[in-house]
Write a protein that holds these residues in place. Structure first.
Motif, PDB file in Angstrom:
ATOM      1  N   THR A 253      -8.340  15.799 -15.397  1.00 45.36           N
ATOM      2  CA  THR A 253      -9.746  15.382 -15.474  1.00 45.36           C
ATOM      3  C   THR A 253     -10.249  15.017 -14.085  1.00 45.36           C
ATOM      4  O   THR A 253      -9.474  14.970 -13.121  1.00 45.36           O
ATOM      5  N   ALA A 254     -11.532  14.704 -14.005  1.00 43.06           N
ATOM      6  CA  ALA A 254     -12.115  14.268 -12.730  1.00 43.06           C
ATOM      7  C   ALA A 254     -11.419  13.005 -12.226  1.00 43.06           C
ATOM      8  O   ALA A 254     -11.166  12.859 -11.027  1.00 43.06           O
ATOM      9  N   ASP A 255     -11.074  12.110 -13.140  1.00 47.63           N
ATOM     10  CA  ASP A 255     -10.395  10.868 -12.745  1.00 47.63           C
ATOM     11  C   ASP A 255      -9.006  11.154 -12.193  1.00 47.63           C
ATOM     12  O   ASP A 255      -8.561  10.519 -11.226  1.00 47.63           O
ATOM     13  N   ILE A 256      -8.301  12.110 -12.810  1.00 53.34           N
ATOM     14  CA  ILE A 256      -6.961  12.488 -12.319  1.00 53.34           C
ATOM     15  C   ILE A 256      -7.065  13.049 -10.902  1.00 53.34           C
ATOM     16  O   ILE A 256      -6.275  12.698 -10.013  1.00 53.34           O
ATOM     17  N   THR A 257      -8.052  13.901 -10.672  1.00 48.68           N
ATOM     18  CA  THR A 257      -8.235  14.478  -9.327  1.00 48.68           C
ATOM     19  C   THR A 257      -8.426  13.370  -8.296  1.00 48.68           C
ATOM     20  O   THR A 257      -7.809  13.387  -7.224  1.00 48.68           O
ATOM     21  N   LYS A 258      -9.268  12.408  -8.621  1.00 47.32           N
ATOM     22  CA  LYS A 258      -9.524  11.286  -7.714  1.00 47.32           C
ATOM     23  C   LYS A 258      -8.238  10.492  -7.466  1.00 47.32           C
ATOM     24  O   LYS A 258      -7.920  10.133  -6.326  1.00 47.32           O
ATOM     25  N   ASP A 259      -7.461  10.221  -8.533  1.00 50.97           N
ATOM     26  CA  ASP A 259      -6.222   9.442  -8.397  1.00 50.97           C
ATOM     27  C   ASP A 259      -5.191  10.166  -7.529  1.00 50.97           C
ATOM     28  O   ASP A 259      -4.496   9.545  -6.723  1.00 50.97           O
ATOM     29  N   VAL A 260      -5.103  11.493  -7.691  1.00 47.77           N
ATOM     30  CA  VAL A 260      -4.144  12.267  -6.890  1.00 47.77           C
ATOM     31  C   VAL A 260      -4.558  12.277  -5.426  1.00 47.77           C
ATOM     32  O   VAL A 260      -3.720  12.145  -4.520  1.00 47.77           O
ATOM     33  N   MET A 261      -5.852  12.412  -5.167  1.00 52.19           N
ATOM     34  CA  MET A 261      -6.340  12.360  -3.783  1.00 52.19           C
ATOM     35  C   MET A 261      -5.996  11.019  -3.148  1.00 52.19           C
ATOM     36  O   MET A 261      -5.572  10.954  -1.985  1.00 52.19           O
ATOM     37  N   ASP A 262      -6.168   9.944  -3.912  1.00 56.95           N
ATOM     38  CA  ASP A 262      -5.811   8.609  -3.401  1.00 56.95           C
ATOM     39  C   ASP A 262      -4.315   8.527  -3.107  1.00 56.95           C
ATOM     40  O   ASP A 262      -3.903   7.978  -2.087  1.00 56.95           O
ATOM     41  N   GLU A 263      -3.512   9.082  -4.005  1.00 56.93           N
ATOM     42  CA  GLU A 263      -2.052   9.041  -3.840  1.00 56.93           C
ATOM     43  C   GLU A 263      -1.616   9.798  -2.582  1.00 56.93           C
ATOM     44  O   GLU A 263      -0.752   9.340  -1.826  1.00 56.93           O
ATOM     45  N   LEU A 264      -2.226  10.948  -2.353  1.00 58.34           N
ATOM     46  CA  LEU A 264      -1.908  11.731  -1.147  1.00 58.34           C
ATOM     47  C   LEU A 264      -2.251  10.939   0.116  1.00 58.34           C
ATOM     48  O   LEU A 264      -1.457  10.850   1.056  1.00 58.34           O
ATOM     49  N   ARG A 265      -3.452  10.348   0.125  1.00 60.54           N
ATOM     50  CA  ARG A 265      -3.907   9.622   1.317  1.00 60.54           C
ATOM     51  C   ARG A 265      -3.047   8.372   1.556  1.00 60.54           C
ATOM     52  O   ARG A 265      -2.615   8.102   2.679  1.00 60.54           O
ATOM     53  N   ILE A 266      -2.786   7.620   0.500  1.00 56.82           N
ATOM     54  CA  ILE A 266      -2.013   6.380   0.640  1.00 56.82           C
ATOM     55  C   ILE A 266      -0.589   6.686   1.109  1.00 56.82           C
ATOM     56  O   ILE A 266      -0.038   5.993   1.972  1.00 56.82           O
ATOM     57  N   THR A 267       0.014   7.748   0.544  1.00 53.94           N
ATOM     58  CA  THR A 267       1.375   8.133   0.962  1.00 53.94           C
ATOM     59  C   THR A 267       1.403   8.523   2.433  1.00 53.94           C
ATOM     60  O   THR A 267       2.333   8.179   3.166  1.00 53.94           O
ATOM     61  N   LEU A 268       0.381   9.246   2.866  1.00 54.08           N
ATOM     62  CA  LEU A 268       0.303   9.623   4.281  1.00 54.08           C
ATOM     63  C   LEU A 268       0.197   8.384   5.166  1.00 54.08           C
ATOM     64  O   LEU A 268       0.835   8.306   6.221  1.00 54.08           O
ATOM     65  N   MET A 269      -0.585   7.406   4.740  1.00 54.88           N
ATOM     66  CA  MET A 269      -0.717   6.169   5.516  1.00 54.88           C
ATOM     67  C   MET A 269       0.640   5.453   5.637  1.00 54.88           C
ATOM     68  O   MET A 269       0.946   4.843   6.667  1.00 54.88           O
ATOM     69  N   LYS A 270       1.469   5.548   4.604  1.00 52.15           N
ATOM     70  CA  LYS A 270       2.813   4.970   4.657  1.00 52.15           C
ATOM     71  C   LYS A 270       3.670   5.693   5.702  1.00 52.15           C
ATOM     72  O   LYS A 270       4.424   5.065   6.447  1.00 52.15           O
ATOM     73  N   CYS A 271       3.542   7.024   5.736  1.00 55.19           N
ATOM     74  CA  CYS A 271       4.273   7.805   6.748  1.00 55.19           C
ATOM     75  C   CYS A 271       3.825   7.403   8.156  1.00 55.19           C
ATOM     76  O   CYS A 271       4.650   7.195   9.052  1.00 55.19           O
ATOM     77  N   TYR A 272       2.500   7.301   8.347  1.00 55.80           N
ATOM     78  CA  TYR A 272       1.964   6.904   9.650  1.00 55.80           C
ATOM     79  C   TYR A 272       2.430   5.498  10.023  1.00 55.80           C
ATOM     80  O   TYR A 272       2.819   5.232  11.172  1.00 55.80           O
ATOM     81  N   TYR A 273       2.387   4.599   9.070  1.00 57.75           N
ATOM     82  CA  TYR A 273       2.773   3.206   9.325  1.00 57.75           C
ATOM     83  C   TYR A 273       4.233   3.133   9.783  1.00 57.75           C
ATOM     84  O   TYR A 273       4.558   2.430  10.756  1.00 57.75           O
ATOM     85  N   ASN A 274       5.106   3.868   9.111  1.00 57.31           N
ATOM     86  CA  ASN A 274       6.532   3.842   9.482  1.00 57.31           C
ATOM     87  C   ASN A 274       6.755   4.425  10.870  1.00 57.31           C
ATOM     88  O   ASN A 274       7.566   3.909  11.654  1.00 57.31           O
ATOM     89  N   ASP A 275       6.046   5.503  11.189  1.00 61.13           N
ATOM     90  CA  ASP A 275       6.154   6.090  12.532  1.00 61.13           C
ATOM     91  C   ASP A 275       5.661   5.108  13.591  1.00 61.13           C
ATOM     92  O   ASP A 275       6.276   4.934  14.657  1.00 61.13           O
ATOM     93  N   LEU A 276       4.535   4.466  13.297  1.00 57.28           N
ATOM     94  CA  LEU A 276       3.942   3.528  14.255  1.00 57.28           C
ATOM     95  C   LEU A 276       4.862   2.324  14.471  1.00 57.28           C
ATOM     96  O   LEU A 276       5.022   1.837  15.597  1.00 57.28           O
ATOM     97  N   LYS A 277       5.483   1.866  13.399  1.00 55.16           N
ATOM     98  CA  LYS A 277       6.388   0.723  13.493  1.00 55.16           C
ATOM     99  C   LYS A 277       7.566   1.058  14.415  1.00 55.16           C
ATOM    100  O   LYS A 277       7.969   0.238  15.254  1.00 55.16           O
ATOM    101  N   ARG A 278       8.096   2.289  14.261  1.00 50.98           N
ATOM    102  CA  ARG A 278       9.205   2.705  15.142  1.00 50.98           C
ATOM    103  C   ARG A 278       8.741   2.818  16.594  1.00 50.98           C
ATOM    104  O   ARG A 278       9.456   2.437  17.524  1.00 50.98           O
ATOM    105  N   LEU A 279       7.533   3.336  16.781  1.00 55.80           N
ATOM    106  CA  LEU A 279       6.987   3.460  18.139  1.00 55.80           C
ATOM    107  C   LEU A 279       6.785   2.098  18.782  1.00 55.80           C
ATOM    108  O   LEU A 279       7.007   1.918  19.991  1.00 55.80           O
TER     109      LEU A 279
END
Length: 848
Positions: A253-279
């Motif tokens: 549904t439209a709500d599922i699409t929105k939730d998946v987009m949020d999940e993709l973005r939030i997961t990417l932010m976790k990847c960035y955060y971990n890289d930044l922490k190591r840097l």
């Protein structure tokens, strides 16, 4: 020589290691099943000997129980069979882990063209100037789909990852513990996954494999280009279908699409955060602390709260500031580490992967019908309007659609979804979601209905920031494709839209329904011809054609060896990008580890780049085209006759596992389109269609009709023409080799008892005769003694996997036989059939 070295490495690193760890696994003492592990090799041996000697699965299993298992009651026997299935599933997991761990060693001896080889060729030919532009603009888009052809949960994927590491280090005691953990961890979903669950499963791989793999691959290309500079952050792109693919899935549904987009973005932010922490542990200098701390705080908030938007400029700006400080004040210290992170941010931005929206044309027709009725343009049906009048309404009328104004849920949700895409792009960036794909496109309205929906759902006279992508998958759709696109290009409004999209038109071709509709050879030949025609029509209209291939997984779904497919494209096919779908077992088997992902991505890039850069142009002569056309028509006639046989659908419904796919907690999508009482082939999803043939070990869609076509040439005294075709036309050879892969996975002995069936015996015989004929003719065509003779590793891997699942398949057929007899324990036997689907599908990895 290379093949022999690879085979020796395979035997040492895969076959021998698996045998060692398998013996360890089979002796593990699990509660209530102490003897099961020891009896599995015996059941495998009895199954092989029994089937070869003409026994049927029922005779094999009952003889096994009487002679070896000491189980008297039917309840005890049923419980034992469930235990066997659980063991076999885990043997497949173990074998996957061993094979994945050995991947780097085996591919050291590969003759495939890697990027390193490619750059050496460029250097040798002094061709950097000629490839610079292509390298800066070429792109491979790997689109991950949620199609349920592999079912490992994140917990099991973690165990596989751990096992791979332990196997590489030969830590036998820790492997023992990991195998115990595997034995006690459920491999099956307790309930059907939601589309969000499916998305999270694949996002797991994005986070744990692709994020670093693409970053490292990009860094390697950048280093190889050296002082010439390289700034193509789109050279490998990720696409994503879970949560956006509505075709046949009412749960997206439209709500599922929105939730998946949020999940993709939030997961990417976790990847960035971990890289930044190591840097941050390295960048301890005063001048960079402020931007570092602010960025880290922003990423931390964005990791947990979907409402906290961190835009691309909010991330890249501070990093560029830090970079300038390192150069100006800190002697470039750790600049390479920072640049790797910056490049990742430029690659993934704020979206991680581009989510595609996909829906079937029939659903858009429903929506458009409802909208035009409500707005007074028609009384009941779109057919009330002439073609020109309908086009005029779609291009020029100014409507404003509001969700929840209509009776049908599909109409409301479609409007709601298109309306929210503006907001999604604002949060994840335009690249986060910028393509809308229309399944079963067959005419100009497939595209124009979607164009009008965008106009009426928020875009109005603004630029539509979406590519509208027709998917021509049926024979009719492909036949009409050239005329459809020319008609579109003639429309000024659509031409203006394309100008806003960089004068590029993405077109999707094939996918699984093509093979289901037209048979293997005709479907694939039609796809190539359609690509050539569409390349020409786009070129004539000064449009860059970009082809998106629905590759599926196995050859029966339009897949097969991917690099072989792209290396065989003719010079009449536009080569601006490579785009393909990857799904299910192909995600984990071909792109599941960092090493596999990099290797197979390199294969895509070198196949696309070498065709046009190093003078490797492939043409097919008119005589060869005429011969392929003739063969495709002959094979289609044979396949089409099978499709229209009165027992075709009843055989699948009553003699295969087809109906059990919908009972398994495999995927969120229903097994068929619509809700008609009588099952029709056109409504049947390709997953369950191809999967059912695979469970029978008959693999009909991967070869049926090819034997008959080749035999016709042989009887006509023209078989030498076919041999010349095979030896001189890479495209034709690739198709024949893929068919040989399908044939190598067949095992008609499993179902030979069906030849005695009063209702379906003659139909089974038709299938078996074509299998035997196809095998005979393809061996004669290729000059090989055995199927896949020159693909030693794949052949050996298939052999081991087929042996592992043989007891499971015999049990499955036994259960089907018991169900057919009307057994008192019918419900339990049906559960056995359903549970037995998983291991066999997970084992069938050798497909891409």
């Amino acid at each position: 020589m290379q093949q022999q070295e690879r085979l020796e490495e395979f035997k040492k690193s895969v076959q021998n290691k698996f045998n060692v760890y398998n013996s360890l696994f089979l002796n593990l003492p699990y509660r209530n099943i102490e003897n099961v592990g020891m009896l599995i090799p015996l059941l495998m041996d009895q199954s092989q000997k029994g089937l070869q000697s003409g026994l049927n699965p029922k005779e094999i299993i009952e003889d096994f129980f009487e002679r070896f298992a000491n189980l008297d009651t039917e309840e005890e026997r049923i419980d034992f069979m469930f235990r066997i299935i659980q063991y076999v599933e885990r043997q497949v997991v173990l074998y996957d882990s061993v094979e994945d761990a050995a991947f780097p060693k085996i591919h050291k001896h590969s003759s495939s063209l890697s990027l390193k080889d490619y750059f050496q060729l460029v250097e040798k030919n002094n061709a950097w100037d000629s490839i610079a532009d292509k390298l800066d603009n070429f792109s491979a888009r790997i689109v991950l789909t949620a199609h349920p052809t592999q079912f490992y949960t994140p917990a099991v994927l973690d165990i596989i990852t751990n096992l791979r590491t332990l196997i590489l280090e030969d830590k036998i005691d820790e492997i023992d513990v990991a195998l115990q953990q595997l034995g006690l961890t459920s491999l099956v979903n307790a309930k059907k996954p939601t589309p969000l669950d499916e998305a999270k499963n694949i996002i797991y791989t994005l986070r744990n494999v692709y994020y670093d793999a693409i970053g490292d691959m990009y860094a390697y290309i950048k280093r190889s280009a050296g002082s010439r500079g390289f700034e193509n952050h789109d050279i490998v792109k990720l696409g994503f279908w879970p949560g956006g693919d509505r075709d046949g899935n009412p749960f997206v549904t439209a709500d599922i699409t929105k939730d998946v987009m949020d999940e993709l973005r939030i997961t990417l932010m976790k990847c960035y955060y971990n890289d930044l922490k190591r840097l941050q542990h390295k960048l301890t200098f005063r001048e960079v602390q402020d931007p570092l701390n602010k960025l880290r705080a922003n990423l931390y908030k964005a990791m947990f709260d979907p409402t906290k938007d961190v835009g691309y400029e909010d991330i890249i700006g501070p990093l560029q500031q830090i970079r300038a400080a390192l150069i100006d004040k800190y002697h470039d210290l750790y600049l390479k580490d920072l640049d790797l992170f910056i490049d990742k941010v430029k690659i993934f931005k704020t979206h991680f992967a581009t989510i595609d929206i996909r829906q079937d044309h029939s659903m858009h027709t429903k929506v458009m019908n409802a909208v035009l009725v409500k707005n007074g343009f028609i009384k009941e049906d779109l057919n009330e309007l002439s073609e020109s009048k309908l086009i005029d309404i779609l291009l020029n009328e100014k409507l404003s659609l509001v969700p929840d104004d209509y009776k049908e849920d599909i109409v409301n949700d479609t409007i709601k979804n298109v309306s929210q895409l503006v907001t999604i792009q604002a949060k994840n960036g335009e690249e986060g979601c910028n393509r809308y794909i229309i399944s079963n496109s067959e005419d100009v309205f497939s595209i124009l209905f979607v164009y009008a929906l965008f106009r009426w759902c928020g875009w109005a006279d603004k630029k539509i920031t979406f590519d509208i992508v027709p998917l021509f998958e049926t024979m009719k759709g492909m036949d009409n494709a050239e005329a459809t696109m020319q008609q579109l290009f003639n429309l000024k409004a659509y031409r203006t839209h394309l100008a806003n999209r960089g004068d590029k038109q993405t077109i999707m071709l094939g996918f699984s329904d093509g093979t289901k509709d037209g048979g293997y050879l005709k479907a694939n030949w039609s796809i190539l011809k359609t690509k050539e025609e569409l390349s020409a029509v786009c070129d004539a209209n000064e449009i860059a054609a970009v082809f998106f291939d629905g590759r599926g997984g196995p050859p029966a779904r339009g897949g097969g060896k991917t690099h072989r497919f792209y290396a065989a494209q003719t010079n009449k096919v536009a080569n601006n990008e490579i785009q393909l779908t990857i799904q299910g077992q192909t995600i984990t088997s071909t792109y599941g580890t960092k090493e596999q992902f990099i290797y197979n991505s390199e294969q895509l890039l070198t196949a696309g780049l070498s065709n046009t850069i190093l003078g490797k142009e492939i043409t097919i002569s008119e005589d060869s085209r005429a011969l392929i056309e003739e063969l495709s028509e002959l094979s289609f006639e044979k396949y089409d006759a099978l499709k229209h046989h009165e027992n075709f659908m009843p055989y699948l419904e009553n003699m295969s596992t087809l109906k059990y796919y919908t009972k398994a907690n495999i995927g969120s999508r229903p097994g068929k389109r619509g809700n008609k009482a009588k099952l029709e082939l056109s409504d049947l999803r390709a997953i369950s269609f191809v999967g059912s043939w695979s469970q029978l070990k008959q693999n009909v869609p991967g070869y049926f009709g090819i034997g008959t076509a080749l035999k016709y040439l042989a009887d006509d005294g023209r078989f030498d023409e076919a041999k010349t075709l095979y030896n001189e036309v890479p495209f034709f050879q690739a198709l024949m080799m893929n068919s040989m892969m399908s044939l190598s996975k067949c095992y008609f002995e499993l179902t030979s008892y069906m030849r005695e069936n009063e209702e379906y015996g003659d139909f089974w015989q038709i299938l078996h005769d074509e299998y035997e004929l196809s095998k005979k003719m393809l061996l004669e065509l290729s000059g090989m003694e055995i199927l896949m003779e020159k693909e030693t590793i794949s052949r050996e891997s298939i052999k081991i996997r087929e042996n592992i699942v043989l007891p499971l398949l015999v049990i499955q057929q036994y259960a089907l036989q018991k169900i057919g007899e009307g057994n008192a324990h019918k419900a339990l036997y049906e559960k056995i059939v359903t549970r037995s689907l998983y291991g066999n599908i997970n084992a069938s990895r050798n497909s891409a």
